[in-house]
Design a protein around this motif. Structure first.
Motif, PDB file in Angstrom:
ATOM      1  N   GLY A 102       0.791  -1.233   0.000  1.00 30.40           N
ATOM      2  CA  GLY A 102       0.000   0.000   0.000  1.00 30.40           C
ATOM      3  C   GLY A 102       0.818   1.276   0.000  1.00 30.40           C
ATOM      4  O   GLY A 102       0.336   2.318   0.448  1.00 30.40           O
ATOM      5  N   ILE A 103       2.049   1.200  -0.530  1.00 30.63           N
ATOM      6  CA  ILE A 103       2.894   2.404  -0.510  1.00 30.63           C
ATOM      7  C   ILE A 103       3.393   2.808  -1.902  1.00 30.63           C
ATOM      8  O   ILE A 103       4.250   3.681  -2.022  1.00 30.63           O
ATOM      9  CB  ILE A 103       4.120   2.220   0.417  1.00 30.63           C
ATOM     10  CG1 ILE A 103       5.010   1.063  -0.068  1.00 30.63           C
ATOM     11  CG2 ILE A 103       3.686   2.019   1.859  1.00 30.63           C
ATOM     12  CD1 ILE A 103       6.350   0.977   0.666  1.00 30.63           C
ATOM     13  N   GLU A 104       2.846   2.200  -2.954  1.00 29.90           N
ATOM     14  CA  GLU A 104       3.362   2.511  -4.292  1.00 29.90           C
ATOM     15  C   GLU A 104       3.198   3.991  -4.621  1.00 29.90           C
ATOM     16  O   GLU A 104       4.091   4.602  -5.213  1.00 29.90           O
ATOM     17  CB  GLU A 104       2.672   1.657  -5.353  1.00 29.90           C
ATOM     18  CG  GLU A 104       3.484   1.483  -6.638  1.00 29.90           C
ATOM     19  CD  GLU A 104       3.419   2.675  -7.586  1.00 29.90           C
ATOM     20  OE1 GLU A 104       4.404   2.910  -8.325  1.00 29.90           O
ATOM     21  OE2 GLU A 104       2.381   3.366  -7.600  1.00 29.90           O
ATOM     22  N   ASP A 105       2.076   4.574  -4.214  1.00 29.02           N
ATOM     23  CA  ASP A 105       1.861   5.997  -4.494  1.00 29.02           C
ATOM     24  C   ASP A 105       2.852   6.875  -3.727  1.00 29.02           C
ATOM     25  O   ASP A 105       3.170   7.988  -4.158  1.00 29.02           O
ATOM     26  CB  ASP A 105       0.424   6.402  -4.160  1.00 29.02           C
ATOM     27  CG  ASP A 105       0.064   6.151  -2.697  1.00 29.02           C
ATOM     28  OD1 ASP A 105       0.643   5.234  -2.086  1.00 29.02           O
ATOM     29  OD2 ASP A 105      -0.790   6.879  -2.170  1.00 29.02           O
ATOM     30  N   LYS A 106       3.371   6.368  -2.607  1.00 26.07           N
ATOM     31  CA  LYS A 106       4.335   7.134  -1.805  1.00 26.07           C
ATOM     32  C   LYS A 106       5.756   7.045  -2.374  1.00 26.07           C
ATOM     33  O   LYS A 106       6.516   8.005  -2.306  1.00 26.07           O
ATOM     34  CB  LYS A 106       4.338   6.635  -0.360  1.00 26.07           C
ATOM     35  CG  LYS A 106       3.026   6.875   0.378  1.00 26.07           C
ATOM     36  CD  LYS A 106       3.097   6.328   1.794  1.00 26.07           C
ATOM     37  CE  LYS A 106       1.772   6.531   2.525  1.00 26.07           C
ATOM     38  NZ  LYS A 106       1.801   5.954   3.890  1.00 26.07           N
ATOM     39  N   ILE A 107       6.099   5.882  -2.916  1.00 26.62           N
ATOM     40  CA  ILE A 107       7.477   5.710  -3.390  1.00 26.62           C
ATOM     41  C   ILE A 107       7.643   6.049  -4.864  1.00 26.62           C
ATOM     42  O   ILE A 107       8.768   6.223  -5.327  1.00 26.62           O
ATOM     43  CB  ILE A 107       7.998   4.283  -3.147  1.00 26.62           C
ATOM     44  CG1 ILE A 107       7.386   3.303  -4.157  1.00 26.62           C
ATOM     45  CG2 ILE A 107       7.770   3.824  -1.725  1.00 26.62           C
ATOM     46  CD1 ILE A 107       8.175   2.034  -4.346  1.00 26.62           C
ATOM     47  N   ARG A 108       6.565   6.148  -5.616  1.00 22.38           N
ATOM     48  CA  ARG A 108       6.649   6.227  -7.075  1.00 22.38           C
ATOM     49  C   ARG A 108       7.545   7.376  -7.555  1.00 22.38           C
ATOM     50  O   ARG A 108       8.490   7.170  -8.319  1.00 22.38           O
ATOM     51  CB  ARG A 108       5.250   6.361  -7.678  1.00 22.38           C
ATOM     52  CG  ARG A 108       5.255   6.269  -9.201  1.00 22.38           C
ATOM     53  CD  ARG A 108       3.854   6.204  -9.775  1.00 22.38           C
ATOM     54  NE  ARG A 108       3.922   6.037 -11.206  1.00 22.38           N
ATOM     55  CZ  ARG A 108       4.109   4.872 -11.814  1.00 22.38           C
ATOM     56  NH1 ARG A 108       4.241   3.773 -11.106  1.00 22.38           N
ATOM     57  NH2 ARG A 108       4.183   4.806 -13.132  1.00 22.38           N
ATOM     58  N   ALA A 109       7.259   8.583  -7.102  1.00 26.13           N
ATOM     59  CA  ALA A 109       8.047   9.743  -7.541  1.00 26.13           C
ATOM     60  C   ALA A 109       9.494   9.614  -7.088  1.00 26.13           C
ATOM     61  O   ALA A 109      10.427   9.927  -7.852  1.00 26.13           O
ATOM     62  CB  ALA A 109       7.428  11.029  -7.002  1.00 26.13           C
ATOM     63  N   ASP A 110       9.706   9.136  -5.869  1.00 30.22           N
ATOM     64  CA  ASP A 110      11.068   8.996  -5.343  1.00 30.22           C
ATOM     65  C   ASP A 110      11.848   7.913  -6.081  1.00 30.22           C
ATOM     66  O   ASP A 110      13.068   8.017  -6.252  1.00 30.22           O
ATOM     67  CB  ASP A 110      11.025   8.683  -3.848  1.00 30.22           C
ATOM     68  CG  ASP A 110      10.556   9.868  -3.018  1.00 30.22           C
ATOM     69  OD1 ASP A 110      10.498  10.973  -3.572  1.00 30.22           O
ATOM     70  OD2 ASP A 110      10.255   9.668  -1.831  1.00 30.22           O
ATOM     71  N   MET A 111      11.150   6.866  -6.503  1.00 25.32           N
ATOM     72  CA  MET A 111      11.789   5.787  -7.251  1.00 25.32           C
ATOM     73  C   MET A 111      12.293   6.319  -8.602  1.00 25.32           C
ATOM     74  O   MET A 111      13.444   6.112  -8.983  1.00 25.32           O
ATOM     75  CB  MET A 111      10.785   4.661  -7.473  1.00 25.32           C
ATOM     76  CG  MET A 111      11.360   3.439  -8.130  1.00 25.32           C
ATOM     77  SD  MET A 111      12.143   2.308  -6.961  1.00 25.32           S
ATOM     78  CE  MET A 111      12.259   0.858  -7.995  1.00 25.32           C
ATOM     79  N   PHE A 112      11.436   7.032  -9.301  1.00 25.36           N
ATOM     80  CA  PHE A 112      11.834   7.636 -10.574  1.00 25.36           C
ATOM     81  C   PHE A 112      12.990   8.617 -10.361  1.00 25.36           C
ATOM     82  O   PHE A 112      13.959   8.629 -11.121  1.00 25.36           O
ATOM     83  CB  PHE A 112      10.649   8.375 -11.203  1.00 25.36           C
ATOM     84  CG  PHE A 112       9.771   7.523 -12.071  1.00 25.36           C
ATOM     85  CD1 PHE A 112      10.277   6.916 -13.213  1.00 25.36           C
ATOM     86  CD2 PHE A 112       8.426   7.352 -11.767  1.00 25.36           C
ATOM     87  CE1 PHE A 112       9.460   6.138 -14.035  1.00 25.36           C
ATOM     88  CE2 PHE A 112       7.600   6.579 -12.586  1.00 25.36           C
ATOM     89  CZ  PHE A 112       8.119   5.971 -13.717  1.00 25.36           C
ATOM     90  N   ASN A 113      12.875   9.421  -9.315  1.00 21.75           N
ATOM     91  CA  ASN A 113      13.896  10.433  -9.042  1.00 21.75           C
ATOM     92  C   ASN A 113      15.244   9.786  -8.682  1.00 21.75           C
ATOM     93  O   ASN A 113      16.298  10.235  -9.146  1.00 21.75           O
ATOM     94  CB  ASN A 113      13.435  11.329  -7.890  1.00 21.75           C
ATOM     95  CG  ASN A 113      14.325  12.543  -7.719  1.00 21.75           C
ATOM     96  OD1 ASN A 113      14.377  13.420  -8.576  1.00 21.75           O
ATOM     97  ND2 ASN A 113      15.044  12.611  -6.612  1.00 21.75           N
TER      98      ASN A 113
END
Length: 206
Positions: A102-113
């Motif tokens: 349940g944390i994909e929306d939290k990590i998504r931008a940071d993962m790309f960055n």
């Protein structure tokens, strides 16, 4: 007077006709040969096929997030990681681990960055375990999920769907299991969601 009214009506119809004919199979999108069943037949499903390591997916991401903010109630949006290369598997697994937690929306931008700006190598289970730890995920819990039946099942299902879509690269947007939109077909990232909106309306009218 009659001629004037006829000319006026004709002039008003021109923009509508032009708009309706703006996109067609091979011009803006590609029709999938055999439609793929969607999760909910009562919704118009829009799915982005992506890879965290893809620079084009990274550049499209702000447009995706802006577009999906105001989704109408009859549209269901999903992300689907692709595995078109050996180095893609770890990122696809990371997506499903994050989704299950349940944390994909939290990590998504940071993962790309982390991948595209910080140039971090997140192509291994160990590196991803350390990355997830920053979001409060215990290393053992991450590793259990990473090789879990749930993650591997989702990977298999996604792979089968992507093959059925006929997708050959990322990013790709699938509309209702029937149409594939890419930057190439839409003539640029900035036009992708214009085509998607056109296809959503097309599906609504059926």
């Amino acid at each position: 007077m009659i001629k004037f009214l006829s000319a006026l009506i004709f002039s008003l119809l021109i923009p509508l006709s032009a708009s309706a004919a703006e996109y067609s199979d091979g011009n803006g999108y590609t029709t999938i040969k055999t439609p793929v069943r969607t999760s909910d037949p009562n919704k118009i499903e829009v799915t982005e096929i992506f890879w965290y390591g893809c620079p084009h997916c990274y550049s499209l991401e702000p447009l995706v997030q802006t577009w999906k903010k105001d989704l109408p109630s009859d549209v269901d949006f999903k992300f689907m990681p692709a595995v078109f290369g050996r180095g893609w598997l770890a990122h696809a697994k990371a997506f499903y681990v994050a989704d299950l937690l349940g944390i994909e929306d939290k990590i998504r931008a940071d993962m790309f960055n982390a991948i595209h700006v910080e140039r971090r190598n997140l192509n291994s289970e160990d590196a991803l375990a350390r990355f997830f730890a920053d979001y409060g995920v215990n290393e053992d819990d991450f590793r259990k999920q990473y090789d879990s039946f749930a993650v591997n099942s989702r990977l298999s299902q996604a792979d089968a769907k992507i093959r059925a879509y006929g997708a050959r690269g990322v990013p790709g947007i699938i509309v209702n299991g029937k149409y594939l939109v890419s930057a190439e077909s839409a003539n640029g990232n900035e036009n992708i969601f214009k085509v998607v909106d056109f296809l959503i309306e097309k599906e609504r009218q059926k």
